[in-house]
Motif scaffolding. Structure first.
Motif, PDB file in Angstrom:
ATOM      1  N   ILE A 142       8.473 -10.552  -9.104  1.00  0.00           N
ATOM      2  CA  ILE A 142       8.837 -11.338 -10.275  1.00  0.00           C
ATOM      3  C   ILE A 142       8.043 -12.631 -10.177  1.00  0.00           C
ATOM      4  CG2 ILE A 142      10.876 -12.326  -9.086  1.00  0.00           C
ATOM      5  CD1 ILE A 142      12.282 -12.313 -11.846  1.00  0.00           C
ATOM      6  N   ARG A 143       7.473 -13.056 -11.294  1.00  0.00           N
ATOM      7  CA  ARG A 143       6.736 -14.324 -11.256  1.00  0.00           C
ATOM      8  C   ARG A 143       7.137 -15.193 -12.423  1.00  0.00           C
ATOM      9  NH1 ARG A 143       2.703 -15.245 -14.943  1.00  0.00           N
ATOM     10  NH2 ARG A 143       1.536 -13.507 -15.840  1.00  0.00           N
ATOM     11  N   PRO A 144       7.025 -16.529 -12.230  1.00  0.00           N
ATOM     12  CA  PRO A 144       7.203 -17.389 -13.406  1.00  0.00           C
ATOM     13  C   PRO A 144       6.086 -17.027 -14.367  1.00  0.00           C
ATOM     14  CG  PRO A 144       6.885 -18.723 -11.404  1.00  0.00           C
ATOM     15  CD  PRO A 144       6.599 -17.292 -11.049  1.00  0.00           C
ATOM     16  N   ASP A 145       6.427 -16.789 -15.624  1.00  0.00           N
ATOM     17  CA  ASP A 145       5.375 -16.523 -16.615  1.00  0.00           C
ATOM     18  C   ASP A 145       4.919 -17.896 -17.117  1.00  0.00           C
ATOM     19  OD1 ASP A 145       3.685 -15.010 -18.149  1.00  0.00           O
ATOM     20  OD2 ASP A 145       5.215 -13.976 -19.283  1.00  0.00           O
TER      21      ASP A 145
ATOM     22  N   GLY B  26      20.308  -6.419 -22.094  1.00  0.00           N
ATOM     23  CA  GLY B  26      20.484  -5.008 -22.470  1.00  0.00           C
ATOM     24  C   GLY B  26      19.209  -4.208 -22.193  1.00  0.00           C
ATOM     25  N   ALA B  27      18.062  -4.819 -22.476  1.00  0.00           N
ATOM     26  CA  ALA B  27      16.780  -4.142 -22.231  1.00  0.00           C
ATOM     27  C   ALA B  27      16.545  -3.990 -20.724  1.00  0.00           C
ATOM     28  CB  ALA B  27      15.640  -4.928 -22.882  1.00  0.00           C
ATOM     29  N   VAL B  28      16.898  -5.020 -19.958  1.00  0.00           N
ATOM     30  CA  VAL B  28      16.747  -4.920 -18.496  1.00  0.00           C
ATOM     31  C   VAL B  28      17.555  -3.720 -18.004  1.00  0.00           C
ATOM     32  CG1 VAL B  28      17.310  -6.003 -16.269  1.00  0.00           C
ATOM     33  CG2 VAL B  28      16.293  -7.379 -18.113  1.00  0.00           C
ATOM     34  N   ARG B  29      18.782  -3.623 -18.500  1.00  0.00           N
ATOM     35  CA  ARG B  29      19.662  -2.528 -18.085  1.00  0.00           C
ATOM     36  C   ARG B  29      19.062  -1.162 -18.472  1.00  0.00           C
ATOM     37  NH1 ARG B  29      24.961  -2.580 -16.716  1.00  0.00           N
ATOM     38  NH2 ARG B  29      25.372  -4.725 -17.348  1.00  0.00           N
ATOM     39  N   MET B  30      18.576  -1.085 -19.716  1.00  0.00           N
ATOM     40  CA  MET B  30      18.036   0.188 -20.219  1.00  0.00           C
ATOM     41  C   MET B  30      16.857   0.686 -19.360  1.00  0.00           C
ATOM     42  SD  MET B  30      16.777   0.834 -24.119  1.00  0.00           S
ATOM     43  CE  MET B  30      15.031   0.747 -24.303  1.00  0.00           C
ATOM     44  N   PHE B  31      15.951  -0.230 -19.017  1.00  0.00           N
ATOM     45  CA  PHE B  31      14.778   0.184 -18.235  1.00  0.00           C
ATOM     46  C   PHE B  31      15.113   0.345 -16.753  1.00  0.00           C
ATOM     47  CE2 PHE B  31      12.783  -1.236 -22.125  1.00  0.00           C
ATOM     48  CZ  PHE B  31      11.809  -0.266 -22.313  1.00  0.00           C
ATOM     49  N   ALA B  32      16.033  -0.487 -16.257  1.00  0.00           N
ATOM     50  CA  ALA B  32      16.402  -0.386 -14.842  1.00  0.00           C
ATOM     51  C   ALA B  32      17.111   0.942 -14.568  1.00  0.00           C
ATOM     52  CB  ALA B  32      17.282  -1.564 -14.436  1.00  0.00           C
ATOM     53  N   GLU B  33      17.959   1.374 -15.517  1.00  0.00           N
ATOM     54  CA  GLU B  33      18.647   2.670 -15.387  1.00  0.00           C
ATOM     55  C   GLU B  33      17.651   3.796 -15.130  1.00  0.00           C
ATOM     56  OE1 GLU B  33      21.831   3.732 -15.841  1.00  0.00           O
ATOM     57  OE2 GLU B  33      22.892   1.967 -16.643  1.00  0.00           O
ATOM     58  N   LYS B  34      16.507   3.701 -15.802  1.00  0.00           N
ATOM     59  CA  LYS B  34      15.510   4.770 -15.701  1.00  0.00           C
ATOM     60  C   LYS B  34      14.451   4.478 -14.642  1.00  0.00           C
ATOM     61  CE  LYS B  34      16.074   6.470 -20.428  1.00  0.00           C
ATOM     62  NZ  LYS B  34      16.673   7.768 -20.243  1.00  0.00           N
ATOM     63  N   LYS B  35      14.676   3.435 -13.849  1.00  0.00           N
ATOM     64  CA  LYS B  35      13.727   3.053 -12.791  1.00  0.00           C
ATOM     65  C   LYS B  35      12.323   2.806 -13.343  1.00  0.00           C
ATOM     66  CE  LYS B  35      15.966   5.353  -8.848  1.00  0.00           C
ATOM     67  NZ  LYS B  35      17.305   5.318  -9.374  1.00  0.00           N
ATOM     68  N   LYS B  36      12.266   2.083 -14.455  1.00  0.00           N
ATOM     69  CA  LYS B  36      10.978   1.846 -15.105  1.00  0.00           C
ATOM     70  C   LYS B  36      10.519   0.395 -15.034  1.00  0.00           C
ATOM     71  CE  LYS B  36       9.911   5.981 -16.176  1.00  0.00           C
ATOM     72  NZ  LYS B  36       8.841   6.583 -15.331  1.00  0.00           N
ATOM     73  N   ILE B  37      11.261  -0.478 -14.360  1.00  0.00           N
ATOM     74  CA  ILE B  37      10.793  -1.867 -14.219  1.00  0.00           C
ATOM     75  C   ILE B  37      10.011  -1.974 -12.913  1.00  0.00           C
ATOM     76  CG2 ILE B  37      11.451  -4.303 -14.015  1.00  0.00           C
ATOM     77  CD1 ILE B  37      13.934  -3.678 -15.676  1.00  0.00           C
ATOM     78  N   PHE B  38       8.699  -2.234 -13.041  1.00  0.00           N
ATOM     79  CA  PHE B  38       7.829  -2.315 -11.865  1.00  0.00           C
ATOM     80  C   PHE B  38       7.411  -3.754 -11.563  1.00  0.00           C
ATOM     81  CE2 PHE B  38       5.937   2.189 -12.782  1.00  0.00           C
ATOM     82  CZ  PHE B  38       7.162   2.768 -12.452  1.00  0.00           C
ATOM     83  N   PHE B  39       7.718  -4.659 -12.497  1.00  0.00           N
ATOM     84  CA  PHE B  39       7.212  -6.029 -12.374  1.00  0.00           C
ATOM     85  C   PHE B  39       7.991  -6.833 -13.412  1.00  0.00           C
ATOM     86  CE2 PHE B  39       3.124  -8.732 -13.297  1.00  0.00           C
ATOM     87  CZ  PHE B  39       3.514  -9.701 -12.384  1.00  0.00           C
ATOM     88  N   SER B  40       8.266  -8.112 -13.116  1.00  0.00           N
ATOM     89  CA  SER B  40       8.978  -8.927 -14.093  1.00  0.00           C
ATOM     90  C   SER B  40       8.279 -10.260 -14.324  1.00  0.00           C
ATOM     91  CB  SER B  40      10.413  -9.175 -13.613  1.00  0.00           C
ATOM     92  OG  SER B  40      11.030 -10.148 -14.436  1.00  0.00           O
ATOM     93  N   HIS B  41       8.187 -10.619 -15.594  1.00  0.00           N
ATOM     94  CA  HIS B  41       7.704 -11.937 -16.002  1.00  0.00           C
ATOM     95  C   HIS B  41       8.923 -12.740 -16.423  1.00  0.00           C
ATOM     96  CE1 HIS B  41       3.266 -10.885 -17.166  1.00  0.00           C
ATOM     97  NE2 HIS B  41       3.488 -10.858 -15.869  1.00  0.00           N
ATOM     98  N   PHE B  42       9.168 -13.837 -15.727  1.00  0.00           N
ATOM     99  CA  PHE B  42      10.342 -14.650 -16.007  1.00  0.00           C
ATOM    100  C   PHE B  42       9.938 -15.791 -16.930  1.00  0.00           C
ATOM    101  CE2 PHE B  42      14.279 -16.876 -14.533  1.00  0.00           C
ATOM    102  CZ  PHE B  42      15.137 -15.803 -14.689  1.00  0.00           C
TER     103      PHE B  42
ATOM    104  N   MET C  87      14.281  -8.719  -5.056  1.00  0.00           N
ATOM    105  CA  MET C  87      13.124  -9.104  -5.869  1.00  0.00           C
ATOM    106  C   MET C  87      12.176  -9.945  -5.021  1.00  0.00           C
ATOM    107  SD  MET C  87      13.689  -7.726  -8.800  1.00  0.00           S
ATOM    108  CE  MET C  87      12.759  -8.461 -10.133  1.00  0.00           C
ATOM    109  N   LYS C  88      10.906  -9.775  -5.298  1.00  0.00           N
ATOM    110  CA  LYS C  88       9.894 -10.496  -4.515  1.00  0.00           C
ATOM    111  C   LYS C  88       9.236 -11.543  -5.417  1.00  0.00           C
ATOM    112  CE  LYS C  88       7.998  -6.481  -3.426  1.00  0.00           C
ATOM    113  NZ  LYS C  88       7.298  -5.357  -2.767  1.00  0.00           N
ATOM    114  N   LEU C  89       9.455 -12.803  -5.061  1.00  0.00           N
ATOM    115  CA  LEU C  89       8.929 -13.897  -5.883  1.00  0.00           C
ATOM    116  C   LEU C  89       7.433 -14.095  -5.622  1.00  0.00           C
ATOM    117  CD1 LEU C  89       9.587 -16.162  -7.885  1.00  0.00           C
ATOM    118  CD2 LEU C  89      10.436 -17.513  -5.973  1.00  0.00           C
TER     119      LEU C  89
END
Ligand SMILES: [Mn+2]
Length: 325
Positions: A283-286, A229-245, A1-3
């Motif tokens: 990933i960035r601090p939201d 669970g949602a992270v897992r669901m989207f990660a399985e399908k390679k659909k997480i392009f960015f994360s707000h923490f 992950m890239k902070l």
């Protein structure tokens, strides 16, 4: 992950030395506030190029654009949308040129990110934002009257079919952000991206390796979703392009934001999943609380809270990385 850290408001470039001292050398920047109408003479990409160059000179790589060129008419399905879409496609070309590969957009017309309270006392007297549906009981319709869910799905489908082929050609990933707060409607404007299933549906409207989501953890938490669970669901399908923490306490109808270690979500579990799935996105601090001496002019985006957030995230990232090897 890239902070990365977010730079959305004038003067926020002052955060650059802070960011460098924290060892964060990636930036999330915006093109404009989404409510700006498209000027008659067309969009000037000069300021975006200059902004990107100034970060590069400081040793920080702009990685994500969050807040694209105006899309209000597109979201509402009004005349003028094709001009907005042409401008958006031009933005993708400019991003390609600047080597910025991720774009975060949302489908909340008229009322975007919204809080009914911005000065809720949190731990030690820090100020956080929150949303309470009761605060909105007497709020009138907007000038756009009732905007149905169907209209928003139709306009989103129209937008994606126009822009995804261009995004593919340019190698830009489009990461849709959930509606925040994730409630059914605000002042007559429906909200459609208020469940994990709805976000997944967006990625299926025009299937492409360039169409995915922003895993805004705080928004998923407010939906009442199982966030890991949602992270897992989207990660399985390679659909997480960015994360707000980010985290909250409460429900979609009544919640407040929290310090990153003080909410209802297992944040370490989420971070560990990003590493287990080998994600390599930003990933960035939201949003962060406002702390002593801060004016809270831009609720959620004051500076000091980022110090705590980045330190906490770095600790989780180091642990997750080591545990995953
Ligand atoms: Mn977010």
């Amino acid at each position: 992950m890239k902070l990365a850290m977010a730079y959305f408001y004038p003067g926020h470039e002052e955060k650059i030395p802070l960011s460098l001292q924290l060892g964060v050398d990636r930036a999330v920047i915006n093109v404009c506030s989404q409510k700006t109408p498209l000027p008659d003479e067309g969009w000037d990409f000069g300021p975006l190029r200059e902004k990107a160059a100034s970060f590069q000179r400081a040793g920080i790589k702009p990685e994500v654009i969050e807040g694209p060129t105006p899309l209000e008419r597109t979201k509402l399905g009004l005349p003028g949308r094709d001009r907005e879409i042409e401008t958006f496609i031009r933005l993708l070309e400019v991003m390609d040129e600047l080597d910025i590969r991720t774009l975060c957009y949302n489908w909340m017309p008229v009322i975007g990110w919204f809080r009914s309270r911005t000065q809720i006392p949190a731990r030690g007297g820090a100020a956080v934002t929150g949303y309470c549906h009761k605060d909105m009981e007497d709020a009138p319709l907007t000038e756009f009257g009732v905007v149905t869910e169907e209209r928003l799905w139709d306009s989103l489908r129209y937008f994606l079919s126009a822009v995804i082929p261009e995004a593919q050609r340019r190698g830009i990933r489009l990461a849709v952000h959930p509606d925040d707060p994730p409630v059914r409607s605000l002042r007559g404007i429906s909200r459609i991206l208020i469940s994990p299933e709805a976000l997944m549906k967006v990625t299926e409207l025009y299937p492409s390796e360039c169409s995915g989501i922003t895993m805004c953890q705080g928004s998923f938490a407010a939906m009442g979703a199982d966030v890991p669970g949602a992270v897992r669901m989207f990660a399985e399908k390679k659909k997480i392009f960015f994360s707000h923490f980010r985290d909250i306490r409460g429900t979609a109808e009544d919640f407040r934001e929290t310090f990153h270690d003080d909410g209802q979500t297992d944040m370490y579990r989420c971070m560990k999943l990003y590493y287990e799935y080998g994600l390599d996105c930003c990933i960035r601090p939201d949003h962060v609380p406002a702390m002593p001496g801060e004016t809270n002019d831009h609720p959620g985006y004051s500076v000091l809270g980022n110090l705590f957030a980045v330190g906490y995230m770095k600790g989780l990232m180091e642990a997750a990385q080591k545990e995953t090897k």
